[in-house]
Design an enzyme around this catalytic site. Structure first.
Site, PDB file in Angstrom:
ATOM      1  N   SER A 206       0.823  -1.195   0.000  1.00 53.97           N
ATOM      2  CA  SER A 206       0.000   0.000   0.000  1.00 53.97           C
ATOM      3  C   SER A 206       0.864   1.254   0.000  1.00 53.97           C
ATOM      4  CB  SER A 206      -0.916  -0.006   1.225  1.00 53.97           C
ATOM      5  OG  SER A 206      -0.152  -0.267   2.400  1.00 53.97           O
ATOM      6  N   ARG A 207       0.213   2.385   0.258  1.00 51.10           N
ATOM      7  CA  ARG A 207       0.885   3.683   0.284  1.00 51.10           C
ATOM      8  C   ARG A 207       0.141   4.601   1.239  1.00 51.10           C
ATOM      9  NH1 ARG A 207       1.690   7.072  -5.287  1.00 51.10           N
ATOM     10  NH2 ARG A 207       1.519   9.188  -4.453  1.00 51.10           N
TER      11      ARG A 207
END
Length: 237
Positions: A206-207
């Site tokens: 993810s980010r």
């Protein structure tokens, strides 16, 4: 709700209690969201009987999930005005960009730091500053690779607006990635959070983007590794 970080100056235990604390410190606790992912393969391993390959596969899967959902203790810096990294990972972008439209903050570009989390990083998110949660918004979207610049705009995301005691606003955005299909956010509007509190989790790559007030001097560079709840991204004036 959010788990509190270990506060600076916490007294140390001695004797047997100290030994127990050392053992606990070497084995990070598990985030509650990971319990089903660990319990199911463990149950399969127990029920495998004489089928060794099934037992081994179950134990290996449980161990991998326990590693992914690990929830280590962190100690935030004891300095006023600091903004800490909301996640472990590698800084992918240090730039300016408009905050998520769903927060209603306008389209003025703000300083931004984007942190990319690989599947090997700790995947819990931590509060970058102490403050009140003013808004939490989920936005459906695509599931492109989180390390792409356009992921901030087109991927599924969960945005949270925090307001500090001095009235400054910080936005932190959880962004789903190519493998991440589930964003968990435990924070609710009106919650009072402390810097370093755990407030959410993104499953499997993810980010996390952090937006700062105009004029904030950022203290990090692309390619730098961050430790969630500890690495200082900026100091608010």
């Amino acid at each position: 709700m959010a788990r509190r970080p270990t506060p600076p100056g916490t007294p140390e235990t001695t004797g047997v209690g100290h030994v127990v604390d050392l053992v606990r410190a070497s084995i990070p606790p598990l985030h509650p969201a990971g319990l089903p992912f660990v319990a199911v393969p463990l149950a399969v391993a127990v029920a495998a009987g004489k089928r060794k390959w099934v037992r081994r596969a179950g134990l290996a899967t449980a161990a991998a999930c326990a590693g992914f959902f690990r929830h280590p203790n962190r100690v935030p810096p004891n300095r006023p005005g600091v903004v800490v990294a909301p996640a472990d990972g590698e800084i992918a972008l240090v730039d300016t960009a408009s905050p998520p439209a769903e927060l209603g903050l306008g389209d003025q570009p703000l300083p931004r730091v984007s942190i990319f989390l690989s599947v090997l990083d700790v995947h819990v998110q931590r509060t970058p500053v102490s403050g009140v949660v003013r808004e939490v918004r989920h936005q459906s979207g695509q599931f492109r690779s989180a390390d792409l610049p356009e992921a901030s705009a087109v991927n599924e995301r969960n945005s949270m607006l925090l307001e500090t005691q001095s009235g400054q606003q910080i936005v932190v955005v959880q962004i789903a990635g190519l493998l991440a299909r589930r964003i968990v956010c435990d924070a609710r509007v009106g919650d009072v959070l402390t810097i370093g509190d755990t407030y959410g989790l993104i499953r499997f790559g993810s980010r996390v983007d952090t937006y700062f007030p105009v004029g904030t001097e950022l203290l990090v560079q692309p390619g730098q590794r961050t430790i969630g709840g500890e690495t200082v991204l900026a100091t608010l004036s």
